[in-house]
Motif scaffolding. Structure first.
Motif, short mmCIF file in Angstrom:
data_model
loop_
_atom_site.label_atom_id
_atom_site.label_comp_id
_atom_site.label_asym_id
_atom_site.label_seq_id
_atom_site.Cartn_x
_atom_site.Cartn_y
_atom_site.Cartn_z
N HIS A 149 0.86 -1.15 0.10
CA HIS A 149 -0.11 0.09 -0.04
C HIS A 149 0.94 1.44 -0.05
CE1 HIS A 149 0.29 -0.46 4.48
NE2 HIS A 149 0.37 0.79 4.46
N THR A 209 1.98 2.04 -3.34
CA THR A 209 0.90 2.61 -4.28
C THR A 209 0.52 4.04 -3.78
OG1 THR A 209 -0.24 0.58 -4.16
CG2 THR A 209 -1.69 2.46 -4.74
N TRP A 210 0.95 4.42 -2.74
CA TRP A 210 0.86 5.80 -2.37
C TRP A 210 1.75 6.70 -3.01
CZ3 TRP A 210 0.64 5.30 3.89
CH2 TRP A 210 -0.70 4.80 4.32
N ARG A 235 -1.16 -1.40 -10.10
CA ARG A 235 -1.17 -2.36 -10.98
C ARG A 235 -2.46 -3.10 -11.23
NH1 ARG A 235 0.40 -7.92 -8.15
NH2 ARG A 235 -0.33 -8.48 -9.98
N PRO A 290 -12.01 -7.55 -8.84
CA PRO A 290 -12.78 -6.46 -8.28
C PRO A 290 -12.96 -6.35 -6.82
CG PRO A 290 -13.99 -7.97 -9.56
CD PRO A 290 -12.73 -8.37 -9.68
N PHE A 291 -13.51 -5.47 -6.32
CA PHE A 291 -13.96 -5.40 -4.94
C PHE A 291 -15.54 -5.72 -5.31
CE2 PHE A 291 -10.74 -1.96 -4.23
CZ PHE A 291 -9.85 -3.06 -3.55
N ARG A 340 -13.87 4.77 -6.23
CA ARG A 340 -14.09 5.52 -5.44
C ARG A 340 -13.00 5.53 -4.12
NH1 ARG A 340 -19.08 7.53 -1.33
NH2 ARG A 340 -18.00 9.03 -0.19
N VAL A 341 -13.11 4.28 -3.70
CA VAL A 341 -12.23 3.76 -2.55
C VAL A 341 -10.85 3.83 -2.92
CG1 VAL A 341 -12.36 1.24 -2.82
CG2 VAL A 341 -12.11 2.16 -0.44
N THR A 342 -10.42 3.31 -4.06
CA THR A 342 -9.22 3.68 -4.50
C THR A 342 -8.46 5.08 -4.64
OG1 THR A 342 -9.49 1.59 -6.04
CG2 THR A 342 -7.56 2.91 -6.46
N GLU A 397 -9.91 7.43 -2.74
CA GLU A 397 -9.65 7.71 -1.13
C GLU A 397 -8.40 7.24 -0.66
OE1 GLU A 397 -14.05 8.35 0.57
OE2 GLU A 397 -13.48 6.09 0.25
N TYR A 398 -7.94 6.14 -1.09
CA TYR A 398 -6.91 5.54 -0.38
C TYR A 398 -5.44 5.86 -1.01
CZ TYR A 398 -9.34 3.52 3.74
OH TYR A 398 -10.03 3.12 4.70
N ALA A 399 -5.72 5.60 -2.39
CA ALA A 399 -4.34 5.54 -2.99
C ALA A 399 -3.97 6.83 -3.52
CB ALA A 399 -4.60 4.57 -4.54
N ARG A 415 -4.54 9.55 -2.08
CA ARG A 415 -4.67 10.42 -0.84
C ARG A 415 -3.68 11.51 -0.66
NH1 ARG A 415 -1.39 7.90 2.77
NH2 ARG A 415 -2.05 8.50 4.54
N ARG A 446 -9.49 1.22 -12.33
CA ARG A 446 -9.23 1.04 -10.66
C ARG A 446 -7.95 1.40 -10.58
NH1 ARG A 446 -10.23 -3.95 -7.17
NH2 ARG A 446 -8.40 -4.55 -8.17
N ALA A 447 -6.73 0.98 -11.25
CA ALA A 447 -5.58 1.11 -11.29
C ALA A 447 -5.32 2.79 -11.60
CB ALA A 447 -4.58 0.49 -12.23
#
Lengths: 314, 241
Positions: B75, B78-79, B84, B91-92, B102-104, B106-108, B110, B154-155
């Protein structure tokens, strides 16, 4: 906006619970209602880990009993007041949850579940051999006075448990509607992909196990005063694990409403069965209902409702 | 050439007694389109697992933007800007397509620039890959091509400086391959470095500026596409003696 309405509703419910104590006198009602509310709390706590992140915990009994025994210890040692017991029970079980969280580094799926089951056995053995908190033969707890607001202590416990259950639901609601909850869901769906999309999975899992454990400990903290006699077999009873897993599964695990629906439904059903048929029948009922739901409605009652509304819309 | 965006230095990965990567080194320049090919089992996916942090390499080091990221969990990589896709889409599955992005976001994305409302931004990315009509669909129920597009989208939502596409096109029809190629080319034109792992030669040849060939965990060739395909060692690896 929705949050404010729900908070208002929770406030009304707690005040309502208090008002009820002014009008209804039958002690059994409070005893039974406490039991159901306790399951709302436990099921909600279980669901934060099991429903949101997908890590199935079979050790609810361990966290619950640890909260209860923390209380027993503090009552024995310093006659600590109920508020202190609740805080302490939450802290101790939360700490245990944090430790369990590190297990998720190596153990996934069913192996994690087995480890939590083993944890309950280990803790129970420890309590059996610890005389200070009653050992195997158990310990009687004397309730303090109910204070000026309540006519008896069960009424007080009922209102306290209502507030605690509401608090737990609020925590679950907050998690579900925040970035944290969405992160939890990615872990449930695919942990490896979650990690690659920037989700710090270990940190989130530790948060989930800690919060879940903490709430279970809080559920157990008032237990000695509720039952007035604490012994390992009942405190670590498997029914806590089975129920707190079955209730969210029956209600629906993806939403905060699910555990409430399941707990009220199964909890009430069990109370009725205990009174009318036999107290041995409880787990059988839970078992049958759970199997039926897993086979027929794996997404629980909420899933059924959702499917229903989709069909009517289409 | 300036500082490479990604530098892989002598990376070794073993699974028990089996050596999947036997000291692979390569460099990828900022803005480059880099192809990674090789027969089945040659270690391509293992290598990108080591680069993305899904696996830890046993020896060697990996640098991103000049910084050693060998010890970082996935992670954190990714930040820093490595994203990838997965060969078999992951998928989630209980979330909608839009929520996946959206969650990606928010997290990646950020710590780096993230413009405005994640829901709006997610929709823009979806529109870019032509998945916007499916935004509300549960991602676990998509078709193959849609899932491949979601993997890419998503990537992309991770706002990477380096995107690694792991066989995004396997099993797709020729027009679908062109569609995905177009998406990747556009992404690259906008400044993202891309490593493409692919079996479909037509796609890699058209896409890549430079290609590295892996065989049995060793890099056996590297260079411009036309040079690489005429290489004797590469021919041997693919066709045998």
């Amino acid at each position: 906006m929705q949050a404010r309405w729900l908070l208002a509703l929770a406030g009304v419910l707690i005040v309502g619970a208090f008002v009820v104590t002014r009008t209804v006198d039958n002690r059994y009602v409070y005893f039974a209602a406490y039991g159901i509310l306790q399951y709302v709390l436990l099921a909600t706590a279980w669901n934060i880990l099991g429903g949101y992140t997908g890590y199935v915990n079979f050790g609810t009994g361990a966290f619950f009993a640890l909260g209860a025994y923390t209380s027993v210890f503090l009552i024995q040692a310093v006659q600590a007041p109920l508020v202190v017991l609740i805080v302490a029970g939450g802290l101790v079980s939360g700490l245990l949850g944090f430790g369990i969280g590190y297990l998720t580094l190596r153990l996934r799926g069913v192996f994690f579940s087995i480890a939590t089951l083993a944890l309950a056995v280990v803790l129970e053995t420890m309590m059996v051999n610890w005389e200070y908190v009653g050992g195997a033969k158990g310990i009687s707890i004397i309730r303090p006075s109910a204070g000026p607001l309540f006519t008896n202590y069960v009424q007080l416990l009922f209102v306290v448990m209502a507030a605690l259950a509401m608090g737990a639901v609020a925590v679950a609601w907050f998690i579900e509607h925040s970035r944290i909850g969405r992160g939890f869901a990615t872990i449930r769906d695919n942990e490896e992909a979650a990690e690659c999309m920037g989700v710090p999975t270990l940190r989130l899992k530790l948060l989930a196990t800690t919060v879940s454990g903490c709430l279970m400990g809080i559920a157990g903290a008032p237990f000695p005063y509720y039952i007035t006699f604490v012994e390992p077999v009942s405190a670590f009873n498997l029914s806590y694990a089975v129920n707190s897993l079955a209730m969210p599964m029956v209600g629906g695990t993806t939403s905060w409403v699910g555990p409430i629906i399941g707990a009220v439904l199964l909890g009430t059903l069990q109370q009725l069965a205990t009174v009318t048929i036999s107290s041995e029948l409880n787990l059988l009922i839970v078992g049958v209902v759970l199997v039926a739901f897993v086979v027929l409605a794996p997404e629980g009652i909420l899933g059924l409702l959702r499917r229903g509304t989709r069909r009517t819309r289409a | 050439m300036g500082e490479p965006l990604l530098r892989v230095e002598n990376v070794v990965k073993r699974f028990g007694g089996f050596q999947a990567l036997g000291g692979v080194s390569l460099e990828v320049q900022p803005g480059e389109r880099f192809g990674l090919i090789g027969p089945n089992g040659s270690g391509k996916t293992t290598l990108i697992n080591c680069i993305s942090g899904t696996l830890r390499n046993d020896e060697g080091r990996i640098f991103f933007r000049g910084q050693d990221i060998t010890a970082l969990p996935a992670h954190r990589r990714t930040w820093r800007g490595i994203a990838r896709t997965f060969q078999i889409p992951r998928p989630f599955g209980t979330m909608t397509v839009l929520e996946n992005l959206r969650v990606t976001l928010e997290y990646a994305a950020r710590e780096r620039a993230r413009a405005g409302d994640p829901a709006v931004e997610a929709m823009e990315i979806l529109a870019g890959v032509g998945l916007d009509p499916k935004a509300g669909a549960i991602s676990g129920l998509l078709t193959q091509i849609e899932m491949r597009k979601l993997e890419l989208a998503r990537a992309m939502a991770a706002k990477p400086a380096l995107l690694i596409s792991d066989e995004a096109m396997a099993g797709l029809s020729s027009s679908e391959v062109d569609e995905l190629l177009e998406i990747l080319l556009r992404l690259n034109a906008a400044g993202t470095t891309v490593i493409m792992i692919e079996h479909i030669m037509r796609a890699v040849m058209r896409f890549s500026e430079r290609i590295a060939v892996l065989d049995a965990g060793e890099k056996i060739a590297e260079g411009p596409p036309d040079k690489v395909v005429s290489d004797r060692a590469v021919e041997r690896a693919y066709l045998g003696e």
